[in-house]
Design a protein around this motif. Structure first.
Motif, PDB file in Angstrom:
ATOM      1  N   MET A 111       0.643  -1.011   0.312  1.00  0.00           N
ATOM      2  CA  MET A 111       0.181  -0.341   0.122  1.00  0.00           C
ATOM      3  C   MET A 111       0.665   1.077   0.073  1.00  0.00           C
ATOM      4  SD  MET A 111      -3.363  -1.525   0.074  1.00  0.00           S
ATOM      5  CE  MET A 111      -4.110   0.242   0.838  1.00  0.00           C
ATOM      6  N   GLU A 112       0.677   1.728  -0.627  1.00  0.00           N
ATOM      7  CA  GLU A 112       1.162   3.360  -0.652  1.00  0.00           C
ATOM      8  C   GLU A 112       0.744   4.604   0.612  1.00  0.00           C
ATOM      9  OE1 GLU A 112       1.539   4.894  -4.778  1.00  0.00           O
ATOM     10  OE2 GLU A 112      -0.321   4.881  -4.232  1.00  0.00           O
ATOM     11  N   SER A 113       2.124   5.166   1.329  1.00  0.00           N
ATOM     12  CA  SER A 113       1.830   5.615   1.865  1.00  0.00           C
ATOM     13  C   SER A 113       1.341   6.890   1.791  1.00  0.00           C
ATOM     14  CB  SER A 113       2.781   6.510   2.753  1.00  0.00           C
ATOM     15  OG  SER A 113       3.447   6.934   1.232  1.00  0.00           O
ATOM     16  N   GLY A 114       0.436   7.796   2.972  1.00  0.00           N
ATOM     17  CA  GLY A 114      -0.415   8.921   2.796  1.00  0.00           C
ATOM     18  C   GLY A 114       0.429  10.242   1.926  1.00  0.00           C
ATOM     19  N   GLU A 115       1.615   9.892   2.411  1.00  0.00           N
ATOM     20  CA  GLU A 115       2.861  11.643   2.150  1.00  0.00           C
ATOM     21  C   GLU A 115       2.242  11.031   0.414  1.00  0.00           C
ATOM     22  OE1 GLU A 115       6.301  12.913   2.765  1.00  0.00           O
ATOM     23  OE2 GLU A 115       6.454  11.577   4.489  1.00  0.00           O
ATOM     24  N   LEU A 116       3.024   9.634   0.312  1.00  0.00           N
ATOM     25  CA  LEU A 116       3.366   9.397  -1.566  1.00  0.00           C
ATOM     26  C   LEU A 116       1.676  10.109  -1.809  1.00  0.00           C
ATOM     27  CD1 LEU A 116       4.995   8.937  -3.480  1.00  0.00           C
ATOM     28  CD2 LEU A 116       4.008   6.572  -2.918  1.00  0.00           C
ATOM     29  N   LYS A 117       0.684   9.022  -1.838  1.00  0.00           N
ATOM     30  CA  LYS A 117      -0.896   9.745  -2.450  1.00  0.00           C
ATOM     31  C   LYS A 117      -0.719  11.602  -2.091  1.00  0.00           C
ATOM     32  CE  LYS A 117      -3.164   5.021  -1.123  1.00  0.00           C
ATOM     33  NZ  LYS A 117      -4.183   4.949  -0.877  1.00  0.00           N
ATOM     34  N   GLY A 118      -0.860  11.095  -1.551  1.00  0.00           N
ATOM     35  CA  GLY A 118      -1.149  13.050  -1.012  1.00  0.00           C
ATOM     36  C   GLY A 118      -0.139  14.288  -2.467  1.00  0.00           C
ATOM     37  N   ASP A 119       1.803  13.865  -2.122  1.00  0.00           N
ATOM     38  CA  ASP A 119       2.273  13.795  -3.059  1.00  0.00           C
ATOM     39  C   ASP A 119       1.511  14.072  -4.873  1.00  0.00           C
ATOM     40  OD1 ASP A 119       3.639  14.716  -1.369  1.00  0.00           O
ATOM     41  OD2 ASP A 119       5.044  13.093  -1.893  1.00  0.00           O
ATOM     42  N   ARG A 120       1.371  12.801  -5.366  1.00  0.00           N
ATOM     43  CA  ARG A 120       0.623  12.736  -5.843  1.00  0.00           C
ATOM     44  C   ARG A 120      -0.468  13.263  -7.057  1.00  0.00           C
ATOM     45  NH1 ARG A 120       1.460   6.140  -7.508  1.00  0.00           N
ATOM     46  NH2 ARG A 120       3.532   5.966  -7.999  1.00  0.00           N
ATOM     47  N   VAL A 121      -1.074  13.481  -5.646  1.00  0.00           N
ATOM     48  CA  VAL A 121      -2.308  14.307  -5.801  1.00  0.00           C
ATOM     49  C   VAL A 121      -1.430  15.873  -6.206  1.00  0.00           C
ATOM     50  CG1 VAL A 121      -4.399  15.386  -4.626  1.00  0.00           C
ATOM     51  CG2 VAL A 121      -4.084  12.873  -4.357  1.00  0.00           C
ATOM     52  N   GLY A 122      -1.162  16.217  -5.459  1.00  0.00           N
ATOM     53  CA  GLY A 122      -0.740  17.883  -5.744  1.00  0.00           C
ATOM     54  C   GLY A 122      -0.036  17.326  -6.700  1.00  0.00           C
ATOM     55  N   VAL A 123       0.139  17.282  -7.093  1.00  0.00           N
ATOM     56  CA  VAL A 123       0.795  16.999  -9.079  1.00  0.00           C
ATOM     57  C   VAL A 123       0.172  17.499  -9.794  1.00  0.00           C
ATOM     58  CG1 VAL A 123       2.512  16.086 -11.052  1.00  0.00           C
ATOM     59  CG2 VAL A 123       3.234  16.164  -8.795  1.00  0.00           C
ATOM     60  N   ALA A 124      -0.959  15.953  -9.898  1.00  0.00           N
ATOM     61  CA  ALA A 124      -1.891  15.971 -10.588  1.00  0.00           C
ATOM     62  C   ALA A 124      -3.351  17.478 -10.501  1.00  0.00           C
ATOM     63  CB  ALA A 124      -3.097  14.834 -10.269  1.00  0.00           C
ATOM     64  N   GLN A 125      -2.926  18.011  -9.606  1.00  0.00           N
ATOM     65  CA  GLN A 125      -3.675  19.602  -9.232  1.00  0.00           C
ATOM     66  C   GLN A 125      -2.958  20.278  -9.524  1.00  0.00           C
ATOM     67  OE1 GLN A 125      -4.422  19.761  -4.954  1.00  0.00           O
ATOM     68  NE2 GLN A 125      -6.451  19.055  -5.330  1.00  0.00           N
ATOM     69  N   ALA A 126      -1.313  20.499  -9.950  1.00  0.00           N
ATOM     70  CA  ALA A 126      -1.017  21.716 -10.582  1.00  0.00           C
ATOM     71  C   ALA A 126      -0.932  21.321 -11.682  1.00  0.00           C
ATOM     72  CB  ALA A 126       0.503  21.442  -9.673  1.00  0.00           C
ATOM     73  N   GLU A 127      -0.868  20.343 -12.233  1.00  0.00           N
ATOM     74  CA  GLU A 127      -1.080  19.680 -13.736  1.00  0.00           C
ATOM     75  C   GLU A 127      -2.301  20.427 -14.476  1.00  0.00           C
ATOM     76  OE1 GLU A 127      -0.319  16.416 -14.692  1.00  0.00           O
ATOM     77  OE2 GLU A 127       1.773  15.817 -14.308  1.00  0.00           O
ATOM     78  N   ARG A 128      -4.134  20.491 -13.426  1.00  0.00           N
ATOM     79  CA  ARG A 128      -4.825  20.842 -13.819  1.00  0.00           C
ATOM     80  C   ARG A 128      -4.835  22.027 -13.594  1.00  0.00           C
ATOM     81  NH1 ARG A 128      -6.502  16.328 -11.377  1.00  0.00           N
ATOM     82  NH2 ARG A 128      -7.123  17.199  -9.249  1.00  0.00           N
ATOM     83  N   LEU A 129      -4.233  22.551 -12.810  1.00  0.00           N
ATOM     84  CA  LEU A 129      -4.497  24.670 -12.355  1.00  0.00           C
ATOM     85  C   LEU A 129      -3.522  25.188 -13.668  1.00  0.00           C
ATOM     86  CD1 LEU A 129      -5.163  26.740 -11.147  1.00  0.00           C
ATOM     87  CD2 LEU A 129      -2.937  26.296  -9.779  1.00  0.00           C
ATOM     88  N   LEU A 130      -2.517  24.461 -14.172  1.00  0.00           N
ATOM     89  CA  LEU A 130      -1.402  25.038 -15.106  1.00  0.00           C
ATOM     90  C   LEU A 130      -2.154  24.978 -16.483  1.00  0.00           C
ATOM     91  CD1 LEU A 130       0.729  26.191 -16.620  1.00  0.00           C
ATOM     92  CD2 LEU A 130       2.230  24.195 -16.203  1.00  0.00           C
ATOM     93  N   LYS A 131      -2.803  23.142 -16.976  1.00  0.00           N
ATOM     94  CA  LYS A 131      -3.736  23.251 -18.361  1.00  0.00           C
ATOM     95  C   LYS A 131      -4.889  24.256 -18.028  1.00  0.00           C
ATOM     96  CE  LYS A 131      -5.685  19.879 -20.720  1.00  0.00           C
ATOM     97  NZ  LYS A 131      -6.263  18.347 -20.448  1.00  0.00           N
ATOM     98  N   SER A 132      -5.909  24.783 -17.095  1.00  0.00           N
ATOM     99  CA  SER A 132      -6.299  25.559 -17.236  1.00  0.00           C
ATOM    100  C   SER A 132      -6.578  27.132 -17.234  1.00  0.00           C
ATOM    101  CB  SER A 132      -7.090  25.837 -15.334  1.00  0.00           C
ATOM    102  OG  SER A 132      -8.915  26.135 -15.536  1.00  0.00           O
ATOM    103  N   ARG A 133      -5.588  27.440 -16.516  1.00  0.00           N
ATOM    104  CA  ARG A 133      -4.535  28.588 -17.376  1.00  0.00           C
ATOM    105  C   ARG A 133      -4.088  29.029 -18.397  1.00  0.00           C
ATOM    106  NH1 ARG A 133      -0.404  30.757 -13.264  1.00  0.00           N
ATOM    107  NH2 ARG A 133      -1.301  32.844 -14.214  1.00  0.00           N
ATOM    108  N   TRP A 134      -3.370  28.121 -18.999  1.00  0.00           N
ATOM    109  CA  TRP A 134      -3.028  27.683 -20.415  1.00  0.00           C
ATOM    110  C   TRP A 134      -4.300  27.812 -22.060  1.00  0.00           C
ATOM    111  CZ3 TRP A 134       0.434  22.844 -22.611  1.00  0.00           C
ATOM    112  CH2 TRP A 134       1.184  23.952 -23.881  1.00  0.00           C
ATOM    113  N   ARG A 135      -5.271  27.218 -21.459  1.00  0.00           N
ATOM    114  CA  ARG A 135      -6.354  26.952 -22.018  1.00  0.00           C
ATOM    115  C   ARG A 135      -6.818  28.572 -21.868  1.00  0.00           C
ATOM    116  NH1 ARG A 135     -11.807  26.551 -22.351  1.00  0.00           N
ATOM    117  NH2 ARG A 135     -12.638  25.592 -23.426  1.00  0.00           N
ATOM    118  N   THR A 136      -7.072  29.736 -20.873  1.00  0.00           N
ATOM    119  CA  THR A 136      -8.007  30.582 -21.212  1.00  0.00           C
ATOM    120  C   THR A 136      -7.256  31.480 -21.368  1.00  0.00           C
ATOM    121  OG1 THR A 136      -8.716  30.320 -18.426  1.00  0.00           O
ATOM    122  CG2 THR A 136      -8.606  32.282 -18.835  1.00  0.00           C
TER     123      THR A 136
END
Length: 265
Positions: A1-26
């Motif tokens: 099982m992945e640790s909560g910290e690793l999962k949190g890092d991946r969620v944070g990266v995914a959120q950052a990518e979505r935010l960059l993509k959204s700002r870029w598209r706008t």
């Protein structure tokens, strides 16, 4: 099982990518991207990931350039989109102003190279055919003539060029386009045995044919059919009758190429 910290890092990266993509598209849409539905691509996600992970984005940018070209985006549109990305990466405010001239040279070069790869291949794939008439280009006819001249050490007397020229001095640009399309169809109807049919200019077409006992009849048929095609369309009435004649091939390939150039003027 992945640790909560690793999962949190991946969620944070995914959120950052979505935010960059959204700002870029706008930013891109605000800059005038013509077709919003065409903007999202898998390559956009790859570029966002490379930028946020601080890895070399060269490969991702090349793939983005290729994908934009394959989707039909022009170079200026592609580079403006890239400038929008650069603007949101360098300015944290919600309102940015994309500036192509401010793009880092390597970022611009990688994307442009990818775009040019596709466009160059597309041009090469269709270079043998004129998009207006569907006939071969003059360049292809010159290549075909080179093959004919290599078959014999003397002038290929068993071949000839059948020429068709339209009298378009009184016609509008649109009438000329329609007229050439119509007579090109007549050429394909008469010469349907594998001959090389090519356009030499905006009002001249040529057919490389073997001389035989049927050639005179086919030329006569072409005159009649071209006249019928032109008479049937009211858009081309300012166009005069098509002139059809034959030319013997010169002694050398170079002279033949010069002849094509003079005929296309």
């Amino acid at each position: 099982m992945e640790s909560g910290e690793l999962k949190g890092d991946r969620v944070g990266v995914a959120q950052a990518e979505r935010l960059l993509k959204s700002r870029w598209r706008t930013a891109t849409m605000a800059a005038g991207w013509a077709f919003p539905a065409d903007w999202p691509l898998a390559e956009v996600d790859d570029v966002c990931a490379a930028m946020l992970e601080h890895t070399d984005p060269a490969d991702a940018l090349i793939r983005l350039g290729r994908a934009r070209a394959e989707a039909g985006a022009g170079l200026s549109e592609t580079l403006l989109d890239l400038a929008a990305l650069h603007a949101v990466l360098t300015d944290a405010s919600h309102i940015v102003s994309p500036n192509v001239d401010a793009l880092p040279s390597r970022m611009l070069r990688m994307t442009a190279l990818g775009w040019a790869d596709v466009v160059t291949k597309q041009a090469g794939d269709c270079a043998a055919e004129d998009p207006l008439t569907g006939l071969a280009t003059a360049a292809y006819l010159r290549t075909r003539l080179g093959e004919v001249y290599r078959e014999t050490p003397v002038a290929p007397l068993d071949y000839a060029l059948v020429l068709l020229r339209l009298d378009v001095h009184r016609a509008s640009g649109w009438s000329r386009v329609v007229a050439m399309t119509l007579v090109s169809d007549a050429l394909r109807t008469v010469f349907d045995g594998g001959e090389t049919l090519a356009t030499l200019g905006p009002c001249v077409a040529a057919v490389l044919v073997r001389r035989d006992e049927l050639l005179a009849r086919r030329i006569s048929n072409l005159r009649v059919l071209a006249a019928d095609r032109l008479a049937d369309d009211p858009n081309v009435r300012p166009v005069g009758p098509a002139k059809v004649w034959t030319e013997r091939l010169p002694d050398t390939h170079a002279e033949a190429c010069a002849l094509l150039t003079s005929l296309g003027r």
